[in-house]
Scaffold this motif. Structure first.
Motif, mmCIF file in Angstrom:
data_model
loop_
_atom_site.group_PDB
_atom_site.id
_atom_site.type_symbol
_atom_site.label_atom_id
_atom_site.label_comp_id
_atom_site.label_asym_id
_atom_site.label_seq_id
_atom_site.Cartn_x
_atom_site.Cartn_y
_atom_site.Cartn_z
ATOM 1 N N PHE A 95 0.773 -1.164 0.068
ATOM 2 C CA PHE A 95 0.129 0.031 0.021
ATOM 3 C C PHE A 95 0.812 1.296 -0.018
ATOM 4 N N ALA A 96 1.796 1.300 0.893
ATOM 5 C CA ALA A 96 2.778 2.556 1.083
ATOM 6 C C ALA A 96 3.558 2.734 -0.370
ATOM 7 N N ASP A 97 4.320 1.329 -0.671
ATOM 8 C CA ASP A 97 5.180 1.478 -1.771
ATOM 9 C C ASP A 97 4.235 1.767 -3.089
ATOM 10 N N THR A 98 3.296 1.569 -3.335
ATOM 11 C CA THR A 98 2.297 1.849 -4.681
ATOM 12 C C THR A 98 1.531 2.993 -4.527
ATOM 13 N N LEU A 99 0.258 2.909 -3.654
ATOM 14 C CA LEU A 99 -0.609 3.811 -3.564
ATOM 15 C C LEU A 99 -0.278 5.083 -3.188
ATOM 16 N N LEU A 100 0.407 4.946 -1.761
ATOM 17 C CA LEU A 100 0.702 6.167 -0.986
ATOM 18 C C LEU A 100 1.899 6.988 -1.858
ATOM 19 N N VAL A 101 2.959 6.118 -2.074
ATOM 20 C CA VAL A 101 4.231 6.830 -2.774
ATOM 21 C C VAL A 101 3.728 7.303 -4.130
ATOM 22 N N GLY A 102 2.867 6.563 -4.867
ATOM 23 C CA GLY A 102 2.359 7.031 -6.069
ATOM 24 C C GLY A 102 1.712 8.535 -6.007
ATOM 25 N N CYS A 103 0.986 8.541 -4.788
ATOM 26 C CA CYS A 103 0.360 10.114 -4.670
ATOM 27 C C CYS A 103 1.278 11.061 -4.102
ATOM 28 N N ALA A 130 -3.483 15.942 -7.330
ATOM 29 C CA ALA A 130 -3.113 14.752 -6.378
ATOM 30 C C ALA A 130 -3.330 15.079 -4.895
ATOM 31 N N GLU A 131 -3.110 16.342 -4.449
ATOM 32 C CA GLU A 131 -3.327 16.440 -3.045
ATOM 33 C C GLU A 131 -4.975 16.706 -2.893
ATOM 34 N N ARG A 132 -5.395 17.230 -3.816
ATOM 35 C CA ARG A 132 -6.922 17.632 -3.673
ATOM 36 C C ARG A 132 -7.962 16.192 -3.899
ATOM 37 N N ASP A 133 -7.478 15.294 -4.967
ATOM 38 C CA ASP A 133 -8.203 14.244 -5.157
ATOM 39 C C ASP A 133 -7.883 12.902 -4.783
ATOM 40 N N GLU A 134 -6.658 12.516 -4.871
ATOM 41 C CA GLU A 134 -6.188 11.340 -4.566
ATOM 42 C C GLU A 134 -5.643 10.909 -3.103
ATOM 43 N N LEU A 135 -5.256 12.079 -2.464
ATOM 44 C CA LEU A 135 -4.686 11.902 -1.025
ATOM 45 C C LEU A 135 -5.704 11.728 -0.109
ATOM 46 N N PRO A 136 -6.933 12.455 -0.067
ATOM 47 C CA PRO A 136 -7.815 12.135 0.922
ATOM 48 C C PRO A 136 -8.272 10.605 1.162
ATOM 49 N N PRO A 137 -8.477 9.875 0.196
ATOM 50 C CA PRO A 137 -8.941 8.731 0.187
ATOM 51 C C PRO A 137 -7.926 7.730 1.089
ATOM 52 N N LEU A 138 -6.838 8.007 0.805
ATOM 53 C CA LEU A 138 -5.653 7.192 1.290
ATOM 54 C C LEU A 138 -5.541 7.701 2.689
ATOM 55 N N ALA A 165 5.079 5.181 7.124
ATOM 56 C CA ALA A 165 5.351 6.477 7.801
ATOM 57 C C ALA A 165 6.452 7.113 6.840
ATOM 58 N N SER A 166 7.304 6.150 6.188
ATOM 59 C CA SER A 166 8.184 6.970 5.347
ATOM 60 C C SER A 166 7.675 8.002 4.252
ATOM 61 N N PRO A 167 6.515 7.602 3.305
ATOM 62 C CA PRO A 167 6.035 8.508 2.366
ATOM 63 C C PRO A 167 5.502 9.689 3.005
ATOM 64 N N ALA A 174 6.750 18.250 0.849
ATOM 65 C CA ALA A 174 5.860 18.807 -0.464
ATOM 66 C C ALA A 174 5.073 19.901 0.247
ATOM 67 N N GLY A 175 4.921 20.228 1.356
ATOM 68 C CA GLY A 175 4.139 21.305 1.879
ATOM 69 C C GLY A 175 2.576 20.982 2.251
ATOM 70 N N VAL A 176 2.584 19.641 2.381
ATOM 71 C CA VAL A 176 1.123 19.200 2.815
ATOM 72 C C VAL A 176 0.983 19.252 4.426
ATOM 73 N N GLU A 177 0.152 19.769 4.749
ATOM 74 C CA GLU A 177 -0.288 19.653 6.003
ATOM 75 C C GLU A 177 -1.508 18.816 6.564
ATOM 76 N N ILE A 178 -1.270 17.645 7.028
ATOM 77 C CA ILE A 178 -2.148 16.783 7.499
ATOM 78 C C ILE A 178 -3.070 17.305 8.492
ATOM 79 N N ASP A 179 -4.600 17.333 8.261
ATOM 80 C CA ASP A 179 -5.260 18.149 9.134
ATOM 81 C C ASP A 179 -5.429 17.295 10.321
ATOM 82 N N PRO A 180 -5.173 17.703 11.754
ATOM 83 C CA PRO A 180 -5.288 17.152 12.829
ATOM 84 C C PRO A 180 -6.673 16.715 13.129
#
Ligand SMILES: N[C@@H](CCC(=O)N[C@@H](CS)C(=O)NCC(=O)O)C(=O)O
Length: 212
Positions: A95-103, A130-138, A165-167, A174-180
């Motif tokens: 999951f991390a190597d493909t979907l998460l790193v891909g995004c 990618a930040e708007r559409d792909e990241l939230p489902p992950l 944790a790595s990606p 890349a400036g993405v702030e994950i909303d706590p």
């Protein structure tokens, strides 16, 4: 033992963190994308990082390297023997190597690698999409599966935690702030993982470089 690569790569950072968790002494030899270094090329037939040289033995691919280490240095175990737990660990590594790193890669490459390392413009529209559409489902998925204050698989740290944790580090670069508020478990997981001695010095070095 030599690991070829740059820890800006989530795959290289994963391998370095696994080595740290296992107490494996590693010399990280910096190579860049497409690096012609013959020793690196011998270890990585298609020029992808990371690659390993252990005596006469050569191996490429972060997951292959981690499985090699798990067999060679079984303690502490990061890949459980229990069939169900092992299956889940392999799932999270994939999951991390493909979907998460891909995004994350779309944001990291276009916002950081292209302008900073390749001296050319990145595709910022692609990164934003990618930040708007792909990241939230992950992140929604991770928020559902990370137990509060716990580990992805079982009662202790496994390769699953390190791989995911790595990606997340690259997202931060890349400036993405994950909303706590929306992602409390992901935020807490990332903070706990990135504070570990297997991650913290690497992240600090990378942040120092990017701050220059
Ligand atoms: N599945 C491989 C992926 C390795 C990979 O794609 N690394 C990237 C850096 S993040 C790379 O070396 N790219 C250079 C290229 O594709 O030529 C692994 O887990 O090690």
């Amino acid at each position: 033992m030599i690991l070829y690569g740059s820890t800006f790569s989530p795959f290289v950072r994963k391998a370095v963190a696994v080595a740290g968790e296992k107490g494996i002494g590693l010399e990280v030899k910096a190579v860049g994308i497409g690096d012609p270094d013959p020793a690196f090329r011998e270890a990585s037939p298609f020029g992808k990082m990371p690659a390993l040289a252990d005596g006469d033995y050569r191996l490429a691919d972060s997951s292959a390297i981690v499985h090699y280490w798990e067999a060679k240095f079984p303690e502490p175990a990061l890949i459980p023997a229990d069939p169900e737990a092992r299956g889940r660990v392999v799932w999270f590594d994939e999951f991390a190597d493909t979907l998460l790193v891909g995004c994350a890669g779309k944001m990291f490459f276009n916002r950081v690698v292209a302008p900073r390392f390749l001296k050319r413009d990145g595709d910022l529209a692609l990164a934003d999409a990618a930040e708007r559409d792909e990241l939230p489902p992950l992140l929604d998925y991770l928020e559902r599966v990370i137990p509060e204050g716990g580990w992805l698989v079982g009662d202790g740290l496994t390769l699953a935690d390190v791989a995911v944790a790595s990606p997340l580090v690259n997202l931060g670069h890349a400036g993405v702030e994950i909303d706590p508020a929306r992602y409390p478990r992901v935020t807490d997981f990332a903070e706990r993982m990135h504070a570990r001695p297997s991650f913290a010095p690497t992240i600090a070095r990378e942040r120092g470089f990017l701050a220059r």
